[in-house]
Scaffold this motif. Structure first.
Motif, PDB file in Angstrom:
ATOM      1  N   HIS A 142       0.814  -1.218   0.000  1.00 31.08           N
ATOM      2  CA  HIS A 142       0.000   0.000   0.000  1.00 31.08           C
ATOM      3  C   HIS A 142       0.851   1.273   0.000  1.00 31.08           C
ATOM      4  O   HIS A 142       0.312   2.364  -0.137  1.00 31.08           O
ATOM      5  N   PHE A 143       2.178   1.144   0.138  1.00 31.75           N
ATOM      6  CA  PHE A 143       3.026   2.320   0.341  1.00 31.75           C
ATOM      7  C   PHE A 143       4.052   2.483  -0.767  1.00 31.75           C
ATOM      8  O   PHE A 143       4.473   1.520  -1.399  1.00 31.75           O
ATOM      9  N   ASN A 144       4.449   3.744  -0.992  1.00 33.83           N
ATOM     10  CA  ASN A 144       5.442   4.002  -2.037  1.00 33.83           C
ATOM     11  C   ASN A 144       6.621   4.845  -1.580  1.00 33.83           C
ATOM     12  O   ASN A 144       7.572   5.026  -2.329  1.00 33.83           O
ATOM     13  N   ALA A 145       6.590   5.389  -0.355  1.00 35.45           N
ATOM     14  CA  ALA A 145       7.706   6.226   0.103  1.00 35.45           C
ATOM     15  C   ALA A 145       7.761   6.249   1.613  1.00 35.45           C
ATOM     16  O   ALA A 145       6.762   6.022   2.309  1.00 35.45           O
ATOM     17  N   VAL A 146       8.952   6.526   2.132  1.00 37.75           N
ATOM     18  CA  VAL A 146       9.163   6.685   3.567  1.00 37.75           C
ATOM     19  C   VAL A 146       9.912   7.993   3.790  1.00 37.75           C
ATOM     20  O   VAL A 146      10.825   8.339   3.034  1.00 37.75           O
ATOM     21  N   LEU A 147       9.505   8.732   4.825  1.00 38.51           N
ATOM     22  CA  LEU A 147      10.083  10.038   5.136  1.00 38.51           C
ATOM     23  C   LEU A 147      10.652  10.010   6.554  1.00 38.51           C
ATOM     24  O   LEU A 147      10.041   9.450   7.468  1.00 38.51           O
ATOM     25  N   ALA A 148      11.812  10.642   6.741  1.00 39.10           N
ATOM     26  CA  ALA A 148      12.406  10.734   8.072  1.00 39.10           C
ATOM     27  C   ALA A 148      13.315  11.951   8.101  1.00 39.10           C
ATOM     28  O   ALA A 148      13.576  12.586   7.062  1.00 39.10           O
ATOM     29  N   CYS A 149      13.800  12.307   9.291  1.00 45.73           N
ATOM     30  CA  CYS A 149      14.755  13.415   9.365  1.00 45.73           C
ATOM     31  C   CYS A 149      16.174  12.916   9.589  1.00 45.73           C
ATOM     32  O   CYS A 149      17.107  13.716   9.687  1.00 45.73           O
ATOM     33  N   ARG A 150      16.349  11.581   9.650  1.00 46.36           N
ATOM     34  CA  ARG A 150      17.690  10.988   9.732  1.00 46.36           C
ATOM     35  C   ARG A 150      17.744   9.737   8.870  1.00 46.36           C
ATOM     36  O   ARG A 150      16.826   8.926   8.877  1.00 46.36           O
ATOM     37  N   GLU A 151      18.825   9.581   8.143  1.00 46.82           N
ATOM     38  CA  GLU A 151      18.994   8.410   7.290  1.00 46.82           C
ATOM     39  C   GLU A 151      18.985   7.122   8.109  1.00 46.82           C
ATOM     40  O   GLU A 151      18.452   6.095   7.679  1.00 46.82           O
ATOM     41  N   ALA A 152      19.538   7.199   9.325  1.00 47.68           N
ATOM     42  CA  ALA A 152      19.606   6.006  10.167  1.00 47.68           C
ATOM     43  C   ALA A 152      18.211   5.519  10.550  1.00 47.68           C
ATOM     44  O   ALA A 152      17.982   4.316  10.708  1.00 47.68           O
ATOM     45  N   ASP A 153      17.261   6.445  10.684  1.00 43.13           N
ATOM     46  CA  ASP A 153      15.893   6.049  11.035  1.00 43.13           C
ATOM     47  C   ASP A 153      15.258   5.237   9.914  1.00 43.13           C
ATOM     48  O   ASP A 153      14.498   4.301  10.160  1.00 43.13           O
ATOM     49  N   ILE A 154      15.565   5.624   8.675  1.00 48.11           N
ATOM     50  CA  ILE A 154      15.039   4.874   7.528  1.00 48.11           C
ATOM     51  C   ILE A 154      15.690   3.500   7.454  1.00 48.11           C
ATOM     52  O   ILE A 154      15.019   2.483   7.248  1.00 48.11           O
ATOM     53  N   ALA A 155      17.010   3.454   7.652  1.00 50.53           N
ATOM     54  CA  ALA A 155      17.746   2.194   7.546  1.00 50.53           C
ATOM     55  C   ALA A 155      17.275   1.175   8.573  1.00 50.53           C
ATOM     56  O   ALA A 155      17.368  -0.042   8.343  1.00 50.53           O
ATOM     57  N   ALA A 156      16.730   1.647   9.694  1.00 50.09           N
ATOM     58  CA  ALA A 156      16.294   0.738  10.755  1.00 50.09           C
ATOM     59  C   ALA A 156      14.970   0.058  10.442  1.00 50.09           C
ATOM     60  O   ALA A 156      14.610  -0.922  11.095  1.00 50.09           O
ATOM     61  N   LEU A 157      14.233   0.574   9.460  1.00 53.81           N
ATOM     62  CA  LEU A 157      12.935  -0.005   9.105  1.00 53.81           C
ATOM     63  C   LEU A 157      13.108  -1.197   8.184  1.00 53.81           C
ATOM     64  O   LEU A 157      13.927  -1.188   7.271  1.00 53.81           O
ATOM     65  N   LYS A 158      12.306  -2.220   8.405  1.00 53.84           N
ATOM     66  CA  LYS A 158      12.325  -3.403   7.557  1.00 53.84           C
ATOM     67  C   LYS A 158      10.877  -3.899   7.405  1.00 53.84           C
ATOM     68  O   LYS A 158      10.097  -3.840   8.361  1.00 53.84           O
ATOM     69  N   PRO A 159      10.504  -4.403   6.210  1.00 50.49           N
ATOM     70  CA  PRO A 159      11.273  -4.359   4.966  1.00 50.49           C
ATOM     71  C   PRO A 159      10.969  -3.079   4.193  1.00 50.49           C
ATOM     72  O   PRO A 159       9.814  -2.649   4.126  1.00 50.49           O
ATOM     73  N   LEU A 160      11.958  -2.467   3.601  1.00 55.16           N
ATOM     74  CA  LEU A 160      11.751  -1.241   2.825  1.00 55.16           C
ATOM     75  C   LEU A 160      11.488  -1.533   1.350  1.00 55.16           C
ATOM     76  O   LEU A 160      10.891  -0.720   0.647  1.00 55.16           O
ATOM     77  N   ALA A 161      11.967  -2.691   0.893  1.00 55.01           N
ATOM     78  CA  ALA A 161      11.738  -3.093  -0.505  1.00 55.01           C
ATOM     79  C   ALA A 161      12.083  -1.953  -1.452  1.00 55.01           C
ATOM     80  O   ALA A 161      13.153  -1.381  -1.387  1.00 55.01           O
ATOM     81  N   SER A 162      11.133  -1.575  -2.315  1.00 54.90           N
ATOM     82  CA  SER A 162      11.414  -0.563  -3.335  1.00 54.90           C
ATOM     83  C   SER A 162      10.851   0.806  -2.990  1.00 54.90           C
ATOM     84  O   SER A 162      10.635   1.634  -3.868  1.00 54.90           O
TER      85      SER A 162
END
Length: 256
Positions: A53-73
């Motif tokens: 259902h999702f197409n993008a992820v937003l954060a204020c730190r790159e590390a916060d995004i990297a910690a999420l799984k699964p990010l896929a495409s």
């Protein structure tokens, strides 16, 4: 861009930021067919169970995004602190997901319902979200949203529903008059109706919730059901009454 390194955005004039900002209100959600999801529990759960259902992820730190799984495409965006906080209206400090609003076909009351179908006109998005959570819990797979109903992907509805939206099919309701000719059983919650404890629930039924305050439209043809109480309060909150009614149907079906 999908996957890969996050893209940095710092300008409030960025077209994507303007679009995401609009998703705080129903008008923007309808215009763009998109929504923002927030929540320290709901975001990871949504990625795990409903990533499509999702197409993008937003954060204020790159590390916060990297910690999420699964990010896929998913597209990945790192925003300046000020931009992110403006979008994070619930103040979670946790990455936000950008999702696509599913298509909503028109409801067809000339066809009988299958199972428990909720017909809802609740205009408060938090109330709607709470009802959707109960609907998913008690097996109502289809929800017909009447004209006065809030948008199910409004931020407040998403927060209250705890990902219940992804378990439900949403349909756009016609005018109330169409419900008078609906095929199959129709019951409506009404403080002046018969005791719900005496009602023999059919498996296939439309359960109707009117607007907060205004209630049901005059002349609606439906079996009227009420929730018995001590009378210590004037009436139950619509979300509580609806939850009790859906649980009653669920219990009746379990008993066969």
């Amino acid at each position: 861009m999908t996957g890969g390194d996050p893209r940095l955005i710092e300008s409030p004039q960025n077209p994507r930021v303007k679009l995401w900002t609009a998703l705080a209100e129903t008008r923007g959600i309808k215009k763009h067919g998109a929504f923002l999801m927030a929540g320290r529990k709901t975001v990871p759960e949504a990625l795990k169970r409903h990533a499509g259902h999702f197409n993008a992820v937003l954060a204020c730190r790159e590390a916060d995004i990297a910690a999420l799984k699964p990010l896929a495409s998913l597209e990945r965006f790192v925003l300046s602190k000020a931009l992110f906080e403006a979008l994070d209206v619930n103040g979670t400090g946790f990455p936000l997901l950008v999702g696509r609003v599913p298509d909503m076909a028109a409801a067809d009351f000339s066809k009988a319902p299958k199972g428990l179908e909720l017909v809802c006109a609740l205009g408060d998005p938090a109330n709607l979200g709470a009802v959707l959570r109960s609907a998913a819990a008690f097996g109502a797979k289809r929800v017909v949203l009447m004209e006065a109903a809030a948008h199910p992907f409004h931020p407040k509805a998403l927060r209250a529903a705890a990902n219940a939206q992804f378990e439900l099919q949403f349909l756009k309701g016609p005018g109330w008059a169409a419900l008078n000719d609906a095929k199959g059983a129709v019951a409506a919650l009404d403080g002046g109706g018969e005791d719900i404890g005496d009602y023999k629930w059919p498996r296939d039924i439309r359960l109707v919730l009117g607007e907060e305050g205004l209630g049901l439209p005059a002349g609606l043809k439906a079996r009227r059901l009420s929730i018995p109480t001590t009378g210590a309060v004037e009436s139950l909150n619509a979300t509580v009454a609806a939850s009790l009614a859906m649980q009653a149907h669920f219990s009746a079906m379990r008993k066969g």
